[in-house]
Write a protein that holds these residues in place. Sequence first.
Motif, PDB file in Angstrom:
ATOM      1  N   MET A 435     -12.331   4.035  -3.537  1.00 58.78           N
ATOM      2  CA  MET A 435     -12.159   2.554  -4.478  1.00 58.78           C
ATOM      3  C   MET A 435     -11.978   2.350  -3.568  1.00 58.78           C
ATOM      4  SD  MET A 435     -10.783   0.894  -7.025  1.00 58.78           S
ATOM      5  CE  MET A 435     -10.831  -0.649  -7.015  1.00 58.78           C
ATOM      6  N   SER A 436     -12.751   0.838  -3.750  1.00 56.62           N
ATOM      7  CA  SER A 436     -13.247  -0.172  -2.432  1.00 56.62           C
ATOM      8  C   SER A 436     -12.329  -0.141  -1.416  1.00 56.62           C
ATOM      9  CB  SER A 436     -13.606  -1.591  -3.122  1.00 56.62           C
ATOM     10  OG  SER A 436     -14.513  -1.472  -4.268  1.00 56.62           O
ATOM     11  N   VAL A 437     -13.326   0.482  -0.919  1.00 55.09           N
ATOM     12  CA  VAL A 437     -12.587  -0.216   1.428  1.00 55.09           C
ATOM     13  C   VAL A 437     -12.670  -1.735   1.239  1.00 55.09           C
ATOM     14  CG1 VAL A 437     -12.590  -0.016   3.530  1.00 55.09           C
ATOM     15  CG2 VAL A 437     -13.154   1.975   1.559  1.00 55.09           C
ATOM     16  N   ARG A 438     -11.358  -2.346   1.443  1.00 58.07           N
ATOM     17  CA  ARG A 438     -11.335  -3.896   1.932  1.00 58.07           C
ATOM     18  C   ARG A 438     -11.239  -4.048   3.598  1.00 58.07           C
ATOM     19  NH1 ARG A 438     -12.538  -8.287   3.537  1.00 58.07           N
ATOM     20  NH2 ARG A 438     -11.919  -9.689   1.897  1.00 58.07           N
ATOM     21  N   CYS A 439     -10.636  -3.530   4.470  1.00 54.58           N
ATOM     22  CA  CYS A 439      -9.559  -3.438   6.022  1.00 54.58           C
ATOM     23  C   CYS A 439      -9.076  -2.213   6.007  1.00 54.58           C
ATOM     24  CB  CYS A 439      -9.056  -4.532   5.736  1.00 54.58           C
ATOM     25  SG  CYS A 439      -7.447  -3.800   4.463  1.00 54.58           S
ATOM     26  N   ASP A 454      -7.987  -1.386  -4.587  1.00 50.61           N
ATOM     27  CA  ASP A 454      -6.121  -0.105  -5.460  1.00 50.61           C
ATOM     28  C   ASP A 454      -4.949  -0.682  -4.819  1.00 50.61           C
ATOM     29  OD1 ASP A 454      -6.780   1.642  -4.319  1.00 50.61           O
ATOM     30  OD2 ASP A 454      -6.520   2.888  -5.349  1.00 50.61           O
ATOM     31  N   GLY A 455      -4.974  -0.850  -3.935  1.00 47.25           N
ATOM     32  CA  GLY A 455      -3.280  -1.065  -3.353  1.00 47.25           C
ATOM     33  C   GLY A 455      -2.808  -0.072  -2.201  1.00 47.25           C
ATOM     34  N   LEU A 456      -3.761   0.829  -2.465  1.00 48.04           N
ATOM     35  CA  LEU A 456      -3.469   1.973  -0.929  1.00 48.04           C
ATOM     36  C   LEU A 456      -3.934   1.842   0.203  1.00 48.04           C
ATOM     37  CD1 LEU A 456      -5.125   5.042  -3.490  1.00 48.04           C
ATOM     38  CD2 LEU A 456      -2.447   4.156  -3.757  1.00 48.04           C
ATOM     39  N   VAL A 457      -2.937   1.987   1.315  1.00 47.87           N
ATOM     40  CA  VAL A 457      -2.966   2.174   1.983  1.00 47.87           C
ATOM     41  C   VAL A 457      -3.597   4.269   2.684  1.00 47.87           C
ATOM     42  CG1 VAL A 457      -2.256   2.536   4.841  1.00 47.87           C
ATOM     43  CG2 VAL A 457      -2.030   0.188   2.902  1.00 47.87           C
ATOM     44  N   GLY A 476      -1.180  -4.840  -5.460  1.00 45.75           N
ATOM     45  CA  GLY A 476      -1.881  -5.832  -5.195  1.00 45.75           C
ATOM     46  C   GLY A 476      -3.082  -4.965  -4.679  1.00 45.75           C
ATOM     47  N   SER A 477      -4.274  -5.459  -3.898  1.00 45.13           N
ATOM     48  CA  SER A 477      -5.488  -5.204  -3.230  1.00 45.13           C
ATOM     49  C   SER A 477      -4.990  -4.902  -1.509  1.00 45.13           C
ATOM     50  CB  SER A 477      -6.690  -5.952  -3.287  1.00 45.13           C
ATOM     51  OG  SER A 477      -6.662  -5.816  -4.941  1.00 45.13           O
ATOM     52  N   VAL A 478      -4.785  -4.579  -0.982  1.00 45.87           N
ATOM     53  CA  VAL A 478      -3.939  -4.609   0.431  1.00 45.87           C
ATOM     54  C   VAL A 478      -6.457  -5.140   1.789  1.00 45.87           C
ATOM     55  CG1 VAL A 478      -4.741  -3.192   2.485  1.00 45.87           C
ATOM     56  CG2 VAL A 478      -3.436  -2.864   0.401  1.00 45.87           C
TER      57      VAL A 478
END
Length: 708
Positions: A435-439, A454-457, A476-478
Amino acid sequence: MASVSNVGALQLDISKTKRSLDSVASWGIASARHTSGVVSSRESRQYPGYFDAPRGTDLVRWDVILKEPVRSFQAHSDAIFCMRSSPNKKFIVTLSYGGEIKVWDTDYRLLHSDVTDFDSLHHLSWSKDSGTIAIVSNGFQSAVAVYSVRDDGKGLRLEWTDKAGQASGRYWKDAHASREEGDSNRPKDGHSVSRFDDTPLSAAFETCEVLPSGGVVVTENCPDARANLLHLYSLSGKHQKSVELMPVLAAKHLDVTLLMVAYDGSVVVGLQNGHFMVFSSHDMQTVSQFTTGYTARACMWDNDLLLFPTDTGRLVWWNLDGQCVKEIKVLEQDYFVHIAWDELGKSLFVCGFSTLNHVTLTRSAPDGAVQDAKISVFHNNGVDIEGVCRGFQISCCGVEFSPSSQNVAVGDLAGNLWVCSIKDNIPVASVNVGMSVRCLVWLNDTTVIVGTLDGLVQSWNYTSNGKPVLLQHLEGSVIHMRWANHSKLLGVGTSHGVLVVCDCSSGVLKVLTKFTAHEPQKGKQDPLFGQLGKQAEIWSLCWSPDDHMLITCSEDQTCKVWKSNTWQLVTVLRGHKMAVTCVDWKMHDDRNTIATCSDDQTIRLISGRTFELLHVLSTKDVHGWHTLTYLAFHPAPDNWELSCATQNGHLLIWDTSTSKYEQVARGKMNCGSIEGLRWEPSNCWIALCGADCVVHVINIANQGKAIN
């Protein structure tokens, strides 16, 4: 993979800053555009040529056989926007956004360097005889300038310039006079021209081309008139005629995407939504108009046909009568920005933000119609090699130095996570996390923790060749993650305004507390903040230097300070007029300062003791619409430099150690929004990643001149 040679790295000097911005390393395919990219031939035609293109401040040479750059060096002090080879194949001229012009020979030996009086250099064209170049700037001092080039390339002479708004002001003044005399054709219905005196209209030049007949054509955006114009100048600089770019089939004025000289000398203008207009180069009369349905940002001629790539991966051929002659699906989807012949009529390069493609054409005869187009396959020592180089996809997002400062981790919105070696200037490992990486943050020197939309860590050990390991699944999104300064506590901010604090001291992520830090707003919503009725994203968070407090910033235009032992609210910081996008906190000796940046183009410096406002910095002197995306203090205890990145690719650095708040460095580094910024703790290095799928490591330690 082989290391990239950093050939002839330059210690460059920017006249507007105290510190230079020197390239340490860069990754990604290229910062290519319609007017930036050059094909260099090999000695043997058994294999394709090299593709040379800018990558931020660097020039990079790609080998599609090795699928990696084989040469890279810093050529300019800020992002290179134009790069074109002379028709006689003797010279290459490059322009940087900040105003530098450089002439090179074909082996990239510097022949001449100059700095213009204009900012935001945007377009470049050669004359057919290779003796003249025309350039366009579209910044605060937008202008077109024409230079003559010495026969040996070792000098440029400015022949003439014209400022934006001059020719268009005369055009609209004449149009107003014609309308009063009963000519209803000018200006067109719906155009509101408020001024017809000698005051120049608000306007900016966009593109230019030198005609084979000797004239120069320039496109100009006139927002006051809600229109675009095409101007014709003589080669000596005399303005001859202007026409309005308003396609018959268009319901509104459209932005210009490209300008070309046709095979027969006519002028072709490409506009948004696939509109094309063709003009006679002699009198600027309209020859034809047609609509392709594809917005073309890159185009070239295949005999008498326009050939351009679409973002859906097709190559399409159109004639100037507006007929689609051929369409072939051959490429992956990408944001394509450059197309160029490798071997005329036989093979070509197509460059996007994420891929560099080598394509072979099959024809019915040597000069006949194209029957097929395929990604090239090369045979080398019995191995079939596909002619595609791949880089970051869609947009980079999140960047971080490893604890040893040997590597940089970066994510992208296609879900790819990369680890890149600074020393070797190459990616060393990658994985797709689904899924899209945000941070992202580093857990240790081999393991990266990544947050996705997608809320995964998840965690990933890049040395083990294993798959990512799920640590937490949040609602929610991270959006952002940050380590505490003195422990393995990890603060996580989500798109729902929820703050999650986790303990990772045992190697697993244990949630210690989770609560809504920023509530959605109720009642009537400001259209600028359309999601606040549903969520108030935590865009950034930061621990106080002693870890006693944590601060969050949000889409709701506030920052909130929390006690880290009880998670009670200490105070709410207000003052920004739009979303607060990033926050940092620094303390040394008797100084204690919080910095916040916002979509409102301001940075607020706040006391970390009393929470009173100390100073406001503004970026309104940065040309073009922009927001502020990231900021960070230098991590060294006694260094009070503050860096900030913008949505239109600029990096700015201030010295906040005194009340003067001097700006010590600035430059446009990326051709898109900067979506990640981090300092390296032991050096004056900054890592940047952008929506243009380019990543930089920049050294700002070298002293230069003072700000003008």
